[in-house]
Design a protein around this motif. Structure first.
Motif, short mmCIF file in Angstrom:
data_model
loop_
_atom_site.label_atom_id
_atom_site.label_comp_id
_atom_site.label_asym_id
_atom_site.label_seq_id
_atom_site.Cartn_x
_atom_site.Cartn_y
_atom_site.Cartn_z
N ASN A 18 0.84 -1.20 0.00
CA ASN A 18 0.00 0.00 0.00
C ASN A 18 0.87 1.25 0.00
O ASN A 18 2.09 1.18 0.19
CB ASN A 18 -0.94 0.00 1.21
N LEU A 19 0.23 2.39 -0.21
CA LEU A 19 0.97 3.64 -0.33
C LEU A 19 1.61 4.08 0.98
O LEU A 19 2.63 4.77 0.98
CB LEU A 19 0.06 4.75 -0.86
N ASN A 20 1.03 3.68 2.11
CA ASN A 20 1.65 4.01 3.39
C ASN A 20 3.02 3.35 3.52
O ASN A 20 3.99 3.97 3.97
CB ASN A 20 0.75 3.57 4.55
N ASP A 21 3.10 2.08 3.11
CA ASP A 21 4.39 1.38 3.14
C ASP A 21 5.36 2.01 2.14
O ASP A 21 6.55 2.16 2.42
CB ASP A 21 4.20 -0.10 2.82
N CYS A 22 4.85 2.38 0.96
CA CYS A 22 5.69 3.04 -0.04
C CYS A 22 6.24 4.36 0.49
O CYS A 22 7.41 4.69 0.28
CB CYS A 22 4.90 3.29 -1.32
N ASN A 23 5.40 5.12 1.17
CA ASN A 23 5.82 6.37 1.77
C ASN A 23 6.95 6.15 2.77
O ASN A 23 7.93 6.91 2.82
CB ASN A 23 4.64 7.03 2.48
#
Length: 317
Positions: A18-23
């Protein structure tokens, strides 16, 4: 932290579902770039060429920061009260990642691939000449005395760079066919080539994938993919139309895919940068073990263990 907890945390940041992990992973890259600048930027570079190599590290940091900003998305509310829900445009992400790809490929091509001093100098001078020649296109709009003077000075520098190349022992040893390849690169404002002994090999951006040691099955036609999204082709238009179909939105997955390519490229750059500037390995090994593992994993996954930065992954065994 137990070994199992360490494995789970590393796996989360390796998969980035997810984008949180990518961030969070982008923050890891940004932190390394910043620490490298802080700890090593003032170390004396042996030449202008090596000083500029350090500047590329600063550029990589700002690219990562801009990528992080871009994935926050955009929204809009009109004066009449209509609004656009927050969306992320994957074509913008693709353009950013393409630029990251080109920067990493350039760095490898100019600073890592050349083996002899002559090869290193020729590749650097070609790169410098290409940039200056592109800037000469602004001659028609450079109307101030200062700009006209700069243009004339750069013309002299361009010719000097070409003469420097021609005066190297390596250039003199090349047969006429291979000398002409370099002359054509100078004329066409290009530098994508490498030496194999006394053979000059011209390559495309896509072919830089193999040159960097990236597994051919991992990123087939990746440059074409990014170009499709970055250029206003008809394909890019109808693909854009399908990204935001209500109830079947494709833009989150496409964004995640583009980000994963950027993670490969950031990690490859870090490995190459440490190889070029060995003292920066100390800064890398001062990162916490999770950060070391996830950076190095994306590098070795894209290439092979031959390119591993260190043995940080051993703690997972």
């Amino acid at each position: 932290m137990t070994k199992q907890e360490l494995q789970n945390e590393c796996q989360r940041l390796l998969i980035c579902e997810n984008l949180n992990d990518c961030n969070e992973l982008l923050d890891i890259y940004i932190n390394f770039f910043f620490e490298t600048i802080k700890n090593h930027q003032d170390e004396n570079a042996e030449s202008q060429k090596m000083h500029e190599a350090k500047i590329v590290n600063q550029m990589m940091m700002t690219k990562a920061m801009n990528l992080k900003k871009a994935i926050t998305g955009v929204s809009y509310e009109s004066a009449s009260g209509w609004h656009l829900n927050n969306i992320i445009d994957p074509t913008i992400i693709a353009s950013l990642v393409r630029n990251i790809f080109e920067t990493v490929a350039m760095f490898n091509l100019v600073y890592l691939k050349p083996e002899t001093d002559d090869e290193k100098n020729i590749m650097y001078w070609l790169w410098v000449s290409a940039g200056l020649k592109y800037r000469q296109r602004f001659e028609a709009v450079g109307q101030t005395v200062e700009n006209k003077e700069k243009i004339e000075n750069e013309k002299v520098e361009i010719e000097s760079l070409a003469n420097n190349i021609r005066e190297t022992e390596l250039f003199k040893k090349l047969d006429l066919k291979n000398q002409n390849k370099i002359e054509n690169q100078l004329k066409s404002k290009e530098y994508q080539m490498f030496f194999d002994g006394l053979a000059v090999n011209l390559i495309s951006w896509q072919e830089c994938v193999k040159l960097m040691g990236i597994k051919e099955t991992l990123l087939p036609n990746i440059y074409t993919y990014f170009s499709l999204y970055s250029h206003p082709s008809n394909v890019s238009v109808f693909q854009f139309a399908g990204m935001f179909e209500k109830g079947n939105e494709a833009f989150p997955d496409l964004t995640n895919f583009n980000l994963k390519i950027s993670f490969f490229m950031f990690s490859i750059f870090i490995a190459d940068y440490i190889k070029l500037f060995p003292p920066t390995l100390t800064t890398f090994e001062n990162l916490n073990i999770i950060e070391q593992i996830v950076i190095n994993f994306h590098n070795t996954m894209a290439r092979s263990n031959e390119y591993s930065i260190n043995e940080c992954a051993n703690v997972l065994e």
